[in-house]
Every structure is written in C-alpha cells, then in structure tokens.
Scaffold this motif. Structure first.
Motif: not given
Length: 93
Positions: A45-51
């Motif tokens: 994972i590079s980024s967690v953008d939302s749920d």
C-alpha cells in the motif's frame, strides 16, 4: 480474512473496497494479500485514501476481479516473516 471485499482492476494502482475499513485496518507500507484465479497477490500500500479506497505502490498486474476476499498484513508482520524465511534458508544452505 479482513472485513469486506475488493475490486482489483488490471493495470490500476487503485483498489476499491466494499464494506471495508481501510482507515482502521491499513496504513502506508502495509500489504493487502488476495488470491485471484488461484494466484496469491501481495500488494504493498502506498496510501490509504478512505475506508473504501487504497492506492498501491505499483499497478496491479493480475486479472480484474470484483468481490475478492483479502487479508490485511501489517508491514512489521511481513518483515518478520521475510526475516524468518531468510534465516531458515541460510541455515539449510
């Protein structure tokens, strides 16, 4: 398995979740592991953008899949597994 399911799209770094809790379950550097067509994909994972959306470090190169079960694997756990495999392989050699 983690809550919800994934939509993985060939040649896309964006993973869409359904009934997922990515903000609670994942952070940048963690892995999403999913089996698609009998092949296990370990996706960093590079980024967690939302749920319901994460962005991968690189594009997913498997077949497009909707409703895929997955497991969230923390980076620390993945590092420990890798270190143990190296230690055992070194011992055997």
């Amino acid at each position: 398995m983690s809550a919800g399911t994934l939509t993985l799209t060939n040649n896309s770094a964006v993973v869409i979740g359904k009934e997922t809790r990515f903000i609670t379950d994942l952070k940048a550097g963690d892995m999403v592991v999913s089996v698609v067509g009998g092949v296990t994909y370990t996706l960093p994972i590079s980024s967690v953008d939302s749920d319901t959306q994460v962005t991968l470090i690189k594009v997913y190169d498997g077949p497009t899949q909707t409703g895929a079960a997955y497991s969230a694997v923390p980076r620390k756990a993945m590092n420990s597994i890798t270190a143990q495999l190296v230690a055992e392989t070194t011992k055997v050699l």
